[in-house]
Scaffold this motif. Structure first.
Motif, short mmCIF file in Angstrom:
data_model
loop_
_atom_site.label_atom_id
_atom_site.label_comp_id
_atom_site.label_asym_id
_atom_site.label_seq_id
_atom_site.Cartn_x
_atom_site.Cartn_y
_atom_site.Cartn_z
N PRO A 299 -34.35 -29.70 62.67
CA PRO A 299 -32.90 -29.54 62.79
C PRO A 299 -32.20 -30.84 63.22
N LEU A 300 -32.30 -31.85 62.39
CA LEU A 300 -31.72 -33.15 62.71
C LEU A 300 -30.21 -33.05 62.92
N THR A 301 -29.53 -32.33 62.06
CA THR A 301 -28.08 -32.22 62.18
C THR A 301 -27.68 -31.59 63.51
N GLN A 302 -28.31 -30.49 63.85
CA GLN A 302 -27.96 -29.79 65.09
C GLN A 302 -28.28 -30.64 66.32
N VAL A 303 -29.41 -31.33 66.30
CA VAL A 303 -29.80 -32.13 67.46
C VAL A 303 -28.88 -33.33 67.64
N LEU A 304 -28.57 -34.03 66.56
CA LEU A 304 -27.69 -35.19 66.67
C LEU A 304 -26.29 -34.78 67.13
N LYS A 305 -25.79 -33.66 66.62
CA LYS A 305 -24.46 -33.20 67.05
C LYS A 305 -24.49 -32.73 68.50
#
Length: 347
Positions: A299-305
């Protein structure tokens, strides 16, 4: 293209100047001054999130010198790094290993991921272990009298090109290392400007206690890295032993190991995370593959956000582990990963 060629010409001049100044025993102040003229400096601090890079990502590149590594980092557009030991130690005059890590690396990864090795591959790894042991003994002897000012020169060269070294990962913090070798590694890290040293978790409570206590004296953190042995409680003993002990969390390996939602772990332990490796791996159900970013289950998107919205200050460290496509190289692929993060964070 012209910008890249200009950078290479200046870094070539820098290398020559460093060599000349070292021979004349003059301080190396002119070399980094040249790099300041290279034009725009990289900036991978994106909407408050520091996108970093572990220089292990460039392991397939033919030149592993400090100067070449800096060029790879600049070409990738990265402004903060976790530096592997070899570029800095080679710059300082360390003996060179005769092992070709570009050939050994894939075999070590297969073994680490519990993939079946052929008899020839196992023989190659056995021979490598013997060569590595002999080399580590030679390197340990050198480290006890290493010229420490060389690490400060590396810091100046990188800093004046716009690159901060936040982490240092030499092979000097292992179970077989003497206290003197560990102390050397931490002193080198400080001279490089790092705020943390990183290593694979040794799975030895006495050793993590010692490392934490020594790091605290040096004003550093120790980030313990893990692969598929990571669990939500993997770091708990080390964290309880010393405030200097911390996570060098690997998001992709954590997902591949079948753990619960990594966002929960990050929220719970964010103040003890020194740095986090990011990659895109599949879950066990999908094969655990390392894939080009956006194609896996991490979940790259969720973690970065989450990092952006909660203003977490630990760096998200790009680690390139998927197979490089034909016609490309690690520099081009790292740049894609950085742009992937940028697109998420500015959306």
């Amino acid at each position: 293209m012209e910008n890249n060629q200009t950078r290479r010409r200046f870094l070539g001049a820098t290398t020559a100047l460093i060599s000349g100044l070292v021979l004349s025993k003059s301080p190396v102040f002119g070399a980094p001054a040249l790099i300041r003229t290279l034009g725009d400096k990289p900036n991978s601090l994106i909407d408050g999130v520091q996108i970093g890079l572990i220089t292990y990502s460039f392991r397939e590149m033919p030149d592993q010198s400090a100067e070449a590594t800096l060029q790879y980092v600049l070409d990738s557009g990265v402004s903060a790094i976790e530096l592997m030991g070899d570029p800095a130690e080679t710059f300082a005059g360390a003996p060179k290993s005769k092992v070709d890590m570009r050939a050994i690396g894939p075999l070590m990864r297969k073994r680490r991921e519990n993939q079946t090795l052929t008899d020839d591959e196992q023989k190659t790894l056995t021979e490598f272990e013997a060569q590595r042991k002999a080399y580590q003994q030679e390197l340990a002897k050198w480290r006890l009298s290493a010229p420490m000012n060389k690490f400060e020169q590396v810091r100046k060269m990188f800093n004046q090109a716009g690159v901060q070294i936040y982490g240092f990962k030499p092979s000097t913090f292992g179970l077989q290392s003497s206290d003197a070798e560990i102390d050397y590694g931490m002193r080198a890290a400080k001279l490089l400007g790092a705020n943390q040293v990183t290593l694979e978790h040794p799975a030895n409570d006495a050793h993590t206690l010692k490392l934490g206590q020594m790091a605290q004296k040096h004003g550093l953190r120790v980030g313990y890295h893990g692969h598929e042995q990571q669990t939500p409680t993997f770091w708990d003993t080390a964290l309880a032993q010393s405030p200097a002990n911390a996570l060098n969390f690997d998001l992709g390996h954590y997902v591949a190991a079948g753990n619960p939602d990594p966002l929960v772990l990050i929220k719970q332990k964010h103040n003890r995370i020194a740095s986090m490796h990011i990659k895109d791996r599949q879950t066990a159900e999908h094969g655990k593959g390392n894939l080009p970013w956006g194609q896996g289950d991490t979940p790259l998107t969720q973690v970065l956000k989450l990092m952006r919205d909660q203003k977490y200050k630990f760096p998200a460290t790009v680690e390139l582990e998927y197979q490089i496509p034909a016609g490309s190289n690690s520099v081009a692929e790292v740049k894609k990963c950085v742009n992937f993060c940028r697109n998420i964070l500015v959306s």
